[in-house]
Design an enzyme around this catalytic site. Structure first.
Site, PDB file in Angstrom:
ATOM      1  N   HIS A   1      -2.695   6.569   4.762  1.00  0.00           N
ATOM      2  CA  HIS A   1      -1.155   6.662   5.022  1.00  0.00           C
ATOM      3  C   HIS A   1      -0.941   7.781   4.310  1.00  0.00           C
ATOM      4  O   HIS A   1      -1.172   8.377   3.553  1.00  0.00           O
ATOM      5  CB  HIS A   1      -0.501   5.378   4.246  1.00  0.00           C
ATOM      6  CG  HIS A   1      -0.715   4.003   4.528  1.00  0.00           C
ATOM      7  ND1 HIS A   1      -1.324   3.495   5.724  1.00  0.00           N
ATOM      8  CD2 HIS A   1      -0.313   2.876   4.085  1.00  0.00           C
ATOM      9  CE1 HIS A   1      -1.249   2.345   6.028  1.00  0.00           C
ATOM     10  NE2 HIS A   1      -0.725   1.755   4.912  1.00  0.00           N
TER      11      HIS A   1
ATOM     12  N   CYS B   1       0.803  -1.129   0.061  1.00  0.00           N
ATOM     13  CA  CYS B   1      -0.083   0.075   0.050  1.00  0.00           C
ATOM     14  C   CYS B   1       0.778   1.200   0.041  1.00  0.00           C
ATOM     15  O   CYS B   1       0.479   2.070  -0.933  1.00  0.00           O
ATOM     16  CB  CYS B   1      -0.740   0.027   1.144  1.00  0.00           C
ATOM     17  SG  CYS B   1      -0.245  -0.643   2.570  1.00  0.00           S
TER      18      CYS B   1
HETATM   19  N1  LIG Z   1      -4.720  -3.527   5.013  1.00  0.00           N
HETATM   20  C1  LIG Z   1      -3.891  -2.992   4.249  1.00  0.00           C
HETATM   21  O1  LIG Z   1      -3.906  -1.925   3.977  1.00  0.00           O
HETATM   22  C2  LIG Z   1      -3.281  -3.907   3.080  1.00  0.00           C
HETATM   23  C3  LIG Z   1      -2.867  -3.386   1.966  1.00  0.00           C
HETATM   24  C4  LIG Z   1      -2.479  -4.230   0.970  1.00  0.00           C
HETATM   25  C5  LIG Z   1      -2.202  -5.598   0.958  1.00  0.00           C
HETATM   26  N2  LIG Z   1      -2.739  -6.113   2.227  1.00  0.00           N
HETATM   27  C6  LIG Z   1      -2.567  -7.685   2.459  1.00  0.00           C
HETATM   28  O2  LIG Z   1      -3.818  -8.083   2.542  1.00  0.00           O
HETATM   29  C7  LIG Z   1      -4.092  -9.319   3.213  1.00  0.00           C
HETATM   30  C8  LIG Z   1      -5.266  -9.304   4.142  1.00  0.00           C
HETATM   31  O3  LIG Z   1      -4.944  -7.934   5.027  1.00  0.00           O
HETATM   32  P1  LIG Z   1      -6.081  -7.613   5.655  1.00  0.00           P
HETATM   33  O4  LIG Z   1      -5.773  -6.183   6.223  1.00  0.00           O
HETATM   34  O5  LIG Z   1      -7.473  -7.301   5.065  1.00  0.00           O
HETATM   35  O6  LIG Z   1      -6.205  -8.538   7.136  1.00  0.00           O
HETATM   36  P2  LIG Z   1      -7.439  -9.010   7.837  1.00  0.00           P
HETATM   37  O7  LIG Z   1      -8.380  -7.694   8.078  1.00  0.00           O
HETATM   38  O8  LIG Z   1      -6.791  -9.574   8.900  1.00  0.00           O
HETATM   39  O9  LIG Z   1      -8.284 -10.148   6.946  1.00  0.00           O
HETATM   40  C9  LIG Z   1      -7.723 -11.413   6.640  1.00  0.00           C
HETATM   41  C10 LIG Z   1      -8.633 -11.821   5.705  1.00  0.00           C
HETATM   42  O10 LIG Z   1      -8.050 -13.253   5.403  1.00  0.00           O
HETATM   43  C11 LIG Z   1      -8.931 -14.495   5.660  1.00  0.00           C
HETATM   44  N3  LIG Z   1      -8.262 -15.416   6.042  1.00  0.00           N
HETATM   45  C12 LIG Z   1      -7.423 -15.695   6.994  1.00  0.00           C
HETATM   46  N4  LIG Z   1      -6.869 -16.950   7.090  1.00  0.00           N
HETATM   47  C13 LIG Z   1      -7.410 -17.724   5.966  1.00  0.00           C
HETATM   48  C14 LIG Z   1      -7.199 -19.072   5.403  1.00  0.00           C
HETATM   49  N5  LIG Z   1      -6.443 -19.983   5.893  1.00  0.00           N
HETATM   50  N6  LIG Z   1      -7.951 -19.529   4.236  1.00  0.00           N
HETATM   51  C15 LIG Z   1      -8.878 -18.200   3.668  1.00  0.00           C
HETATM   52  N7  LIG Z   1      -8.953 -17.027   4.218  1.00  0.00           N
HETATM   53  C16 LIG Z   1      -8.176 -16.493   5.288  1.00  0.00           C
HETATM   54  C17 LIG Z   1      -9.868 -13.850   7.054  1.00  0.00           C
HETATM   55  O11 LIG Z   1     -11.041 -14.764   6.921  1.00  0.00           O
HETATM   56  P3  LIG Z   1     -11.499 -15.017   8.449  1.00  0.00           P
HETATM   57  O12 LIG Z   1     -12.755 -13.996   8.734  1.00  0.00           O
HETATM   58  O13 LIG Z   1     -12.248 -16.350   8.283  1.00  0.00           O
HETATM   59  O14 LIG Z   1     -10.658 -14.949   9.606  1.00  0.00           O
HETATM   60  C18 LIG Z   1     -10.220 -12.300   6.497  1.00  0.00           C
HETATM   61  O15 LIG Z   1     -10.946 -12.435   5.601  1.00  0.00           O
HETATM   62  C19 LIG Z   1      -2.513  -9.577   3.743  1.00  0.00           C
HETATM   63  O16 LIG Z   1      -1.512 -10.316   3.207  1.00  0.00           O
HETATM   64  C20 LIG Z   1      -2.145  -8.182   3.674  1.00  0.00           C
HETATM   65  O17 LIG Z   1      -0.616  -7.872   3.814  1.00  0.00           O
HETATM   66  C21 LIG Z   1      -3.383  -5.322   3.240  1.00  0.00           C
END
Ligand SMILES: NC(=O)c1ccc[n+]([C@@H]2O[C@H](COP(=O)([O-])OP(=O)(O)OC[C@H]3O[C@@H](n4cnc5c(N)ncnc54)[C@H](OP(=O)(O)O)[C@@H]3O)[C@@H](O)[C@H]2O)c1
Length: 349
Positions: A252, A132
């Site tokens: 950010h 991001c």
């Molecule tokens: N937040 C940001 O600004 C941002 C920006 C760019 C990239 N990212 C990347 O995007 C990813 C997710 O980020 P987030 O911020 O959205 O995290 P988050 O809010 O913690 O959400 C994680 C998601 O992944 C699912 N999940 C976890 N373990 C899983 C599994 N074994 N199989 C299938 N689904 C699973 C969770 O489902 P449950 O509800 O079932 O737990 C939830 O839907 C990360 O890799 C992060 O680095 C984030």
């Protein structure tokens, strides 16, 4: 809707901070969808969500979930992407992956449409969405590189907690309430859930985002350094980064110092260039105290740039302040934008 009306789209990590924004962005952008499959871990499977007036049941992500899927947007962590993205590709889907799993793979394009859309043609089924903080910076730097050349970038970030997921936002809110009520706090998520120590984020600033590497930089800082060079096709570019987490929910901010190749360029020249740059909104009027702030960028797709000024000592050096919604341009919007461009370029089968 039937098959002719659009594409079968899957969102992996649909209950997460990014996944929820992806669903909303697909709706807002009126992305042509014939079927929407929402996937998560077993924890959230069975939950029902309403999307555009339609109730959809969230399913556990498994290899078979991708049968018939045209486009899969992944944001469920690197491990899930490594395991399931190849399964999706095997079944004919194009994957846009938000995690760091494939970003530095030589055969996977790392794309910010305003910068390197044409790299999409080199895809082998998986396209990586950059980090991001990298995305918003390169959107602001690319027009400058095109006109004046770019030699060096030094960035300090002021990053929102939503960059660490939905649970980090919860932690900030609960901690803030507890501290205001004189209650004890037990940090459990930030700076990095899987690291040894956890620190207070409310009323604080934490100079650690992701884990430390052997060279003293954090992984987030190395992502900014390496991804910037890859996206801009500038392996020789000098880049350094310091990434800091702030008690801000969404948005950010970055203080970016950059040195250009060309001489005789003024701050006004840079402002004029960014005023019309794709994806950029210039907010730069110090006399009237106009500059970008995270509170004003939430819910918007653009990258906001202000405080553009020449360095006091270095004639080819400039400073600017770059702000964007990390969940939108930093993640969901950039992914949906990639999907839109793939459709436009005829790259989705
Ligand atoms: N937040 C940001 O600004 C941002 C920006 C760019 C990239 N990212 C990347 O995007 C990813 C997710 O980020 P987030 O911020 O959205 O995290 P988050 O809010 O913690 O959400 C994680 C998601 O992944 C699912 N999940 C976890 N373990 C899983 C599994 N074994 N199989 C299938 N689904 C699973 C969770 O489902 P449950 O509800 O079932 O737990 C939830 O839907 C990360 O890799 C992060 O680095 C984030």
């Amino acid at each position: 809707m039937n098959q002719q009306d659009g594409f079968h789209v899957a969102v992996v990590g649909a209950t997460g901070a990014v996944g929820q924004q992806m669903i909303q962005t697909l709706v807002n952008e009126k992305f042509p969808i014939s079927k929407l499959t929402l996937l998560s871990s077993a924890r959230s499977a069975g939950k029902r969500v309403e999307v555009n007036g339609q109730e959809i049941t969230i399913e556990e992500a498994k290899p078979e979930s991708f049968e018939g899927v045209d486009i899969a947007l992944f944001s469920a962590g690197g491990g899930v992407s490594k395991e399931l993205a190849p399964e999706a590709v095997k079944r004919g889907a194009i994957v846009v992956d938000n995690t760091s799993a494939f970003r530095m793979d030589a055969d996977k394009p790392l794309v910010v449409p305003e910068v390197n859309e044409l790299d999409l043609h080199q895809h082998n089924g998986i396209i990586a969405n950059p980090n991001c903080s990298t995305i918003q910076m390169v959107v602001a730097l690319e027009p400058i590189r095109q006109k004046y050349g770019l030699k060096k970038v030094i960035v300090s970030t002021y990053q929102a907690v939503s960059g660490a997921g939905a649970s980090a936002v919860e932690e900030l809110i609960e901690q803030t309430k507890s501290i205001l009520n004189n209650e004890t706090i037990e940090p459990q998520i930030l700076p990095v859930k899987s690291d040894n120590n956890h620190y207070q984020i409310a009323f604080n600033a934490i100079p650690q985002i992701d884990k430390f590497q052997d060279n003293g930089y954090t992984f987030e800082e190395m992502k900014m350094i390496n991804e910037t060079k890859k996206i801009m096709h500038l392996p020789e570019l000098q880049v350094s980064a310091t990434c800091v987490r702030l008690p801000v929910a969404v948005g950010h901010s970055e203080s970016v110092y950059f040195e250009i190749e060309a001489g005789d360029v003024s701050a006004n020249d840079i402002k004029a260039l960014l005023k019309d740059a794709p994806g950029v909104v210039l907010q730069d009027d110090p006399e009237n105290q106009i500059y970008p702030m995270p509170a004003n960028c939430v819910g918007k797709n653009d990258v906001f740039v202000g405080r553009i000024r020449k360095d006091i000592d270095e004639d080819r050096g400039f400073h600017m302040w770059v702000v964007s919604d990390n969940l939108l341009k930093g993640a969901a919007w950039n992914s949906v934008q990639i999907a839109e461009r793939l459709v436009k370029l005829g790259l989705v089968k």
